[in-house]
Design a protein around this motif. Structure first.
Motif, PDB file in Angstrom:
ATOM      1  N   VAL A 268       3.640   2.004  14.217  1.00  0.00           N
ATOM      2  CA  VAL A 268       4.494   3.106  13.745  1.00  0.00           C
ATOM      3  C   VAL A 268       5.963   2.695  13.876  1.00  0.00           C
ATOM      4  CG1 VAL A 268       5.231   5.491  14.167  1.00  0.00           C
ATOM      5  CG2 VAL A 268       2.803   4.904  14.274  1.00  0.00           C
ATOM      6  N   THR A 269       6.313   2.158  15.037  1.00  0.00           N
ATOM      7  CA  THR A 269       7.705   1.747  15.263  1.00  0.00           C
ATOM      8  C   THR A 269       8.130   0.661  14.279  1.00  0.00           C
ATOM      9  OG1 THR A 269       7.269   2.127  17.602  1.00  0.00           O
ATOM     10  CG2 THR A 269       9.309   0.967  17.069  1.00  0.00           C
ATOM     11  N   LEU A 270       7.256  -0.331  14.095  1.00  0.00           N
ATOM     12  CA  LEU A 270       7.617  -1.449  13.196  1.00  0.00           C
ATOM     13  C   LEU A 270       7.787  -0.961  11.758  1.00  0.00           C
ATOM     14  CD1 LEU A 270       5.256  -4.244  14.610  1.00  0.00           C
ATOM     15  CD2 LEU A 270       7.734  -4.102  14.857  1.00  0.00           C
ATOM     16  N   LEU A 271       6.882  -0.091  11.333  1.00  0.00           N
ATOM     17  CA  LEU A 271       6.983   0.428   9.955  1.00  0.00           C
ATOM     18  C   LEU A 271       8.268   1.246   9.810  1.00  0.00           C
ATOM     19  CD1 LEU A 271       3.233   1.361   9.466  1.00  0.00           C
ATOM     20  CD2 LEU A 271       4.529  -0.127   7.926  1.00  0.00           C
ATOM     21  N   GLN A 272       8.555   2.055  10.802  1.00  0.00           N
ATOM     22  CA  GLN A 272       9.767   2.888  10.699  1.00  0.00           C
ATOM     23  C   GLN A 272      11.017   2.013  10.701  1.00  0.00           C
ATOM     24  OE1 GLN A 272       8.994   5.694  13.828  1.00  0.00           O
ATOM     25  NE2 GLN A 272       8.104   7.180  12.398  1.00  0.00           N
ATOM     26  N   LYS A 273      10.998   0.965  11.503  1.00  0.00           N
ATOM     27  CA  LYS A 273      12.133   0.031  11.531  1.00  0.00           C
ATOM     28  C   LYS A 273      12.351  -0.607  10.154  1.00  0.00           C
ATOM     29  CE  LYS A 273      13.402  -2.045  15.856  1.00  0.00           C
ATOM     30  NZ  LYS A 273      13.020  -2.961  16.882  1.00  0.00           N
ATOM     31  N   ALA A 274      11.237  -0.844   9.463  1.00  0.00           N
ATOM     32  CA  ALA A 274      11.330  -1.434   8.117  1.00  0.00           C
ATOM     33  C   ALA A 274      11.562  -0.356   7.057  1.00  0.00           C
ATOM     34  CB  ALA A 274      10.057  -2.208   7.806  1.00  0.00           C
ATOM     35  N   GLN A 275      11.783   0.875   7.522  1.00  0.00           N
ATOM     36  CA  GLN A 275      12.039   2.022   6.639  1.00  0.00           C
ATOM     37  C   GLN A 275      10.882   2.302   5.681  1.00  0.00           C
ATOM     38  OE1 GLN A 275      16.002   1.765   5.010  1.00  0.00           O
ATOM     39  NE2 GLN A 275      16.756   2.180   7.056  1.00  0.00           N
ATOM     40  N   ILE A 276       9.674   2.168   6.259  1.00  0.00           N
ATOM     41  CA  ILE A 276       8.472   2.473   5.473  1.00  0.00           C
ATOM     42  C   ILE A 276       7.740   3.624   6.159  1.00  0.00           C
ATOM     43  CG2 ILE A 276       6.226   1.577   4.695  1.00  0.00           C
ATOM     44  CD1 ILE A 276       7.641  -1.249   4.842  1.00  0.00           C
ATOM     45  N   ASN A 277       7.483   4.663   5.411  1.00  0.00           N
ATOM     46  CA  ASN A 277       6.756   5.807   5.961  1.00  0.00           C
ATOM     47  C   ASN A 277       5.308   5.375   6.257  1.00  0.00           C
ATOM     48  OD1 ASN A 277       5.238   8.125   6.292  1.00  0.00           O
ATOM     49  ND2 ASN A 277       6.522   9.313   4.882  1.00  0.00           N
ATOM     50  N   PRO A 278       4.865   5.485   7.545  1.00  0.00           N
ATOM     51  CA  PRO A 278       3.534   5.002   7.910  1.00  0.00           C
ATOM     52  C   PRO A 278       2.395   5.680   7.158  1.00  0.00           C
ATOM     53  CG  PRO A 278       4.839   5.492   9.868  1.00  0.00           C
ATOM     54  CD  PRO A 278       5.624   6.000   8.701  1.00  0.00           C
ATOM     55  N   SER A 279       2.661   6.846   6.563  1.00  0.00           N
ATOM     56  CA  SER A 279       1.561   7.522   5.873  1.00  0.00           C
ATOM     57  C   SER A 279       1.453   7.110   4.388  1.00  0.00           C
ATOM     58  CB  SER A 279       1.711   9.035   5.994  1.00  0.00           C
ATOM     59  OG  SER A 279       2.911   9.419   5.380  1.00  0.00           O
ATOM     60  N   ARG A 280       2.298   6.187   3.979  1.00  0.00           N
ATOM     61  CA  ARG A 280       2.148   5.693   2.591  1.00  0.00           C
ATOM     62  C   ARG A 280       0.941   4.762   2.490  1.00  0.00           C
ATOM     63  NH1 ARG A 280       7.745   3.184   0.841  1.00  0.00           N
ATOM     64  NH2 ARG A 280       6.482   2.416  -0.887  1.00  0.00           N
ATOM     65  N   ARG A 281       0.474   4.591   1.274  1.00  0.00           N
ATOM     66  CA  ARG A 281      -0.604   3.611   1.071  1.00  0.00           C
ATOM     67  C   ARG A 281       0.008   2.247   0.754  1.00  0.00           C
ATOM     68  NH1 ARG A 281      -5.550   6.645  -1.874  1.00  0.00           N
ATOM     69  NH2 ARG A 281      -5.725   8.243  -0.279  1.00  0.00           N
ATOM     70  N   GLY A 282      -0.677   1.195   1.205  1.00  0.00           N
ATOM     71  CA  GLY A 282      -0.175  -0.164   1.028  1.00  0.00           C
ATOM     72  C   GLY A 282       0.143  -0.484  -0.425  1.00  0.00           C
ATOM     73  N   GLU A 283      -0.671   0.044  -1.336  1.00  0.00           N
ATOM     74  CA  GLU A 283      -0.523  -0.317  -2.754  1.00  0.00           C
ATOM     75  C   GLU A 283       0.757   0.245  -3.378  1.00  0.00           C
ATOM     76  OE1 GLU A 283      -4.085   1.878  -3.091  1.00  0.00           O
ATOM     77  OE2 GLU A 283      -3.399   2.946  -4.858  1.00  0.00           O
ATOM     78  N   THR A 284       1.486   1.091  -2.614  1.00  0.00           N
ATOM     79  CA  THR A 284       2.739   1.623  -3.171  1.00  0.00           C
ATOM     80  C   THR A 284       3.950   0.800  -2.714  1.00  0.00           C
ATOM     81  OG1 THR A 284       3.203   3.116  -1.311  1.00  0.00           O
ATOM     82  CG2 THR A 284       1.792   3.978  -3.081  1.00  0.00           C
ATOM     83  N   LEU A 285       3.719  -0.184  -1.848  1.00  0.00           N
ATOM     84  CA  LEU A 285       4.848  -0.952  -1.311  1.00  0.00           C
ATOM     85  C   LEU A 285       5.285  -2.053  -2.274  1.00  0.00           C
ATOM     86  CD1 LEU A 285       4.080   0.503   1.350  1.00  0.00           C
ATOM     87  CD2 LEU A 285       4.549  -1.643   2.529  1.00  0.00           C
ATOM     88  N   SER A 286       6.589  -2.169  -2.455  1.00  0.00           N
ATOM     89  CA  SER A 286       7.118  -3.232  -3.320  1.00  0.00           C
ATOM     90  C   SER A 286       7.183  -4.546  -2.526  1.00  0.00           C
ATOM     91  CB  SER A 286       8.522  -2.868  -3.778  1.00  0.00           C
ATOM     92  OG  SER A 286       9.382  -2.837  -2.651  1.00  0.00           O
ATOM     93  N   ILE A 287       7.461  -5.621  -3.246  1.00  0.00           N
ATOM     94  CA  ILE A 287       7.610  -6.924  -2.577  1.00  0.00           C
ATOM     95  C   ILE A 287       8.755  -6.843  -1.564  1.00  0.00           C
ATOM     96  CG2 ILE A 287       8.349  -9.316  -2.963  1.00  0.00           C
ATOM     97  CD1 ILE A 287       6.620  -9.414  -5.397  1.00  0.00           C
ATOM     98  N   GLU A 288       9.829  -6.156  -1.932  1.00  0.00           N
ATOM     99  CA  GLU A 288      10.984  -6.033  -1.022  1.00  0.00           C
ATOM    100  C   GLU A 288      10.564  -5.298   0.254  1.00  0.00           C
ATOM    101  OE1 GLU A 288      11.058  -5.292  -4.304  1.00  0.00           O
ATOM    102  OE2 GLU A 288      12.100  -7.144  -4.844  1.00  0.00           O
TER     103      GLU A 288
END
Ligand code: SAM
Length: 309
Positions: A268-288
């Motif tokens: 949770v901490t790592l995802l938040q640090k990367a400014q990614i909402n932990p409840s998103r699905r992986g397939e919505t993440l961009s390469i960036e």
């Protein structure tokens, strides 16, 4: 019945009747497992060759020359063509269709086992990273593993002109959140930039496949994004996130079979640090976003490693 081919018919497999005549002459039964649908349209051959923007000094590697339709046209325009063909039964055909072209070397090998940089260095006598172009009408059944192999091994080609099944092209070009977006999209888009594409009808192949094709012209990004190990981490994270499409990114990473073995709250901490909402699905993440996540995980693992020393 004796098959009488006029000389120019015997050496130029670019029409359906010529392709059929050659297949008959050499008693070749096209192998589906090797994706043997041969191009039989001069116009498309010329379009592929044009997409490769060839210069007389170029070295071109062709994967799967088949009967040599593309190989001949490439060889007329460049310094050297290295054509890697897996099917031994096509070698006598290539000997005939490529006769007189002294700048073609046919290599009988499975492309997935070839070190392309070493091959180019060996055949040009130039060591130390000579860049080359890759051209291939890819066997459909091995498109994903072959592209993954070519890109993840970071071979030193600067342009890749590939014909793939239209559906594979859709997956390659897919954007985050779409149904086609997956590890293939990320892999190809991570290493290359799409310069152009065109569609090819199934009608121009012998035998005719069940689907249409697309030709993609992909230039290499200037530099691979990362240090090798960080690049591996990027792809492990992407794979874990995309392999379990129904899960949130948090649950996918926390239960990753490849195992980072990190507590869920650390994720949770790592995802938040990367400014990614932990409840998103992986397939919505961009390469960036995968890159940002890689960076935070990389720094975390590094600090943990240093603590144990
Ligand atoms: N380039 C030719 C053309 O455009 O007509 C042939 C293309 S055909 C779609 C694919 C070719 O790749 C066949 O000649 C097949 O035997 C060859 N091939 C299949 N798997 C291969 C592999 N692993 N390594 C090298 N060649 C392979």
């Amino acid at each position: 019945m004796t098959l009488r081919l006029r000389k120019e018919e015997a050496i130029n497999p670019v029409s359906p009747s010529q392709v059929r005549a050659i297949l008959k002459k050499y008693q070749i039964h096209c192998r589906k497992s090797l994706g043997q649908n041969f191009l039989s349209d001069e116009n498309i051959v010329q379009k592929i060759v044009a997409a490769a923007r060839l210069n007389p000094g170029d070295v071109v590697v062709e994967i799967g020359p088949g009967l040599g339709a593309l190989t001949r046209e490439l060889a007329k325009r460049v310094r050297l063509v290295l054509a890697v063909e897996k099917d031994e039964t096509l070698l006598p055909v290539l000997k005939e269709t490529l006769a007189g072209l002294e700048n073609v070397i046919v290599i009988h090998e499975d492309a997935r086992k070839v070190d392309f940089d070493a091959l180019v260095a060996l055949k040009t006598n130039i060591s130390g990273g000579l860049s080359y172009k890759l051209v291939a009408n890819l066997p459909y059944s091995i498109t994903t593993p072959l592209l993954t192999y070519l890109l993840r091994k970071r071979f030193n080609f600067n342009l890749l002109v590939v014909m793939v099944q239209k559906e594979a092209a859709d997956r390659i070009n897919a954007l985050p959140g779409s149904k086609d977006y997956g590890l293939l999209s990320i892999t190809v888009q991570f290493y290359t930039v799409l310069q152009g594409s065109f569609q090819v009808s199934r009608n121009v192949f012998v035998p005719q496949p069940k689907v249409d094709a697309s030709v993609l012209c992909l230039s290499r990004r200037e530099k691979p994004g990362y240090h090798r190990l960080k690049e591996d981490l990027f792809f492990i994270l992407a794979q874990e996130a995309l392999n379990q499409r129904r899960k949130t990114i948090l649950n996918a990473l926390a239960s990753a079979p490849n195992g980072f073995k990190l507590d869920k709250n650390i994720w949770v901490t790592l995802l938040q640090k990367a400014q990614i909402n932990p409840s998103r699905r992986g397939e919505t993440l961009s390469i960036e976003e995968f890159s940002a996540l890689t960076q935070t995980v990389w720094l975390y693992l590094k600090s943990r490693y240093l603590q144990t020393k």
